[in-house]
Scaffold this active site. Structure first.
Site, PDB file in Angstrom:
ATOM      1  N   GLU A 190       0.799  -1.164  -0.100  1.00 10.24           N
ATOM      2  CA  GLU A 190      -0.044   0.026   0.033  1.00 10.24           C
ATOM      3  C   GLU A 190       0.781   1.181   0.060  1.00 10.24           C
ATOM      4  OE1 GLU A 190      -2.924  -0.482   3.239  1.00 10.24           O
ATOM      5  OE2 GLU A 190      -3.944  -2.026   2.129  1.00 10.24           O
ATOM      6  N   GLU A 308      -5.074  -8.198  -0.890  1.00 11.68           N
ATOM      7  CA  GLU A 308      -6.060  -8.135   0.344  1.00 11.68           C
ATOM      8  C   GLU A 308      -7.413  -8.097  -0.136  1.00 11.68           C
ATOM      9  OE1 GLU A 308      -4.785  -5.340   3.115  1.00 11.68           O
ATOM     10  OE2 GLU A 308      -2.456  -5.873   3.074  1.00 11.68           O
TER      11      GLU A 308
END
Length: 405
Positions: A190, A308
């Site tokens: 991220e 995810e």
């Protein structure tokens, strides 16, 4: 050779001379032939069909809030130490791949060496090998370092931050270079940065490119090891997808994988502003997101891993989203990801599968997800009926979506 000489002397006193001669010849063949290990089977001259590789990873699971935790050790965020039995149980649940997020910030020396703590790295290696022993595909990454020191560091302390990132991957690439190619590397989790978005794209490209060059020049199986590159924020907005697509095309390597994350239509995902139902807007968000990802990457020969997925409300409690609506979300989301050839990896920070009990906290959710790996489940319009107090109870009609059942 001492063994051959010994047997040869014994054979001279043995009437079965022909048999002994054959045995000695066979033994010479064994002794003089180089041993062949798994690393040899995946030597750099080999080729990996990268889309098949990613497809074979379906489905995947995250070992969340463990080696990525910020604190003294892997238990700092409340999970017990990882055991071999846990990894065996993950494989037994039907998962084919495991993502092992890792935060290095407090587990390495200061510059200029930035040496990773040896005990910590060996501990990670142990768990990686447990997973490989279970025939799982394994992904390791640099995780919360993305916001701890890289987010502001790339702008405010660029050279030192880049040097630290380079040092981590230089050490990891060397340590794992002879591991099976079922182990893959993900550059950064991220990624986000201080600055204008154009600056953010520049920083991410610099990190992804540095990561790529370090691994590819480190020898061993790293010549062809699959490498996973994220979009900015691991977001799925079209301009973020486009930027990563250009980077991958420029690197021109057949063993690259793209990755995004998905936690659903935000109001539904956190149960706010009246979005308590899995409705058309929530489903449309799934469709448009995965359509964009498929069109940008999969349709152009670049596989995608949904590194995810889940619901943001789960960070508070898995009951934040009404149970029936939650099941409908997971039923469709996993189905549609697979329809678009996107491999999905469930984010589990300990709230789903018991790390010591090996029991699912929500068995119905697991059953729904597992069914979606192969087919679809029927779902009802609602799993509850409203009755007004003091009014006569009458028949109610609830529609059911059979989804081919």
């Amino acid at each position: 050779m001492k063994l051959v000489e010994s047997i040869s002397k014994s054979c001279k006193n043995n009437s079965l001379i022909v048999s002994c001669s054959f045995f000695i010849s066979f033994l010479f063949l064994i002794v003089l032939t180089p041993s062949i290990g798994y690393a040899e089977e995946t030597k750099p001259s080999a080729k990996i069909d990268i889309q098949s590789y990613v497809s074979d990873m379906q489905p995947g699971w995250n070992l969340g809030n463990t080696f990525d935790s910020v604190g003294e050790d892997e238990t700092a965020w409340g999970n017990p130490p990882v055991t071999k039995e846990l990894i065996e149980q993950i494989a037994a649940q039907g998962y084919k791949s495991i993502r092992i997020p890792i935060t290095f910030d407090q587990r390495m020396a200061n510059g200029p060496s930035y040496k990773i703590d040896e005990d910590f790295l060996n501990r990670v290696d142990t768990v990686v090998n447990w997973a490989l022993d279970e025939d799982l595909y394994v992904m390791i990454n640099i995780h919360h370092d993305s916001w701890i020191w890289l987010e502001s560091g790339m702008k405010n302390n660029h050279d030192e931050s880049l040097a630290r990132f380079v040092s981590i991957w230089t050490q990891l690439a060397d340590h794992f270079k002879n591991h099976s190619t079922k182990l893959m590397f993900e550059s950064i989790n991220e990624p986000r940065f201080t600055g204008e978005e154009t600056e953010e794209f520049t920083y991410l490209k610099e990190l992804n490119t540095s990561f790529f060059n370090i691994v590819r020049n480190s020898g061993g199986n790293n010549d062809i090891r699959p490498l996973v590159l994220p979009t900015l924020d691991t977001g799925s907005e079209q301009h973020k997808l486009n930027e990563l697509y250009q980077t991958i095309k420029e690197l021109n390597d057949p063993h690259l994988i793209s990755t995004v994350h998905y936690y659903g239509f935000w109001p539904f995902s956190v149960n706010i502003a009246g979005y308590t139902r899995y409705d058309l807007e929530t489903e449309t968000d799934i469709i448009h997101t995965f359509d964009r990802v498929h069109k940008t990457f999969v349709a152009n020969g670049i596989p995608v891993i949904l590194g995810e997925y889940g619901l943001l409300g789960f960070d508070t409690h898995t009951g934040v989203i009404q149970h029936g609506e939650k099941l409908k979300y997971f039923e469709f989301m996993t189905h549609y990801a697979q329809e678009k050839n996107i491999t999905h990896m469930l984010w589990d920070n300990g709230q789903h599968f018991g790390r010591e009990s090996f029991v699912w906290s929500d068995p119905q959710l697991y059953t729904m997800m597992k069914t979606s790996w192969e087919t679809r489940s029927a779902t009802a319009e609602s799993d509850f009926i409203y009755l007004k107090k003091n009014e006569e109870i009458t028949d109610k009609t609830i529609s059911i979506d059979l989804h081919g059942n």
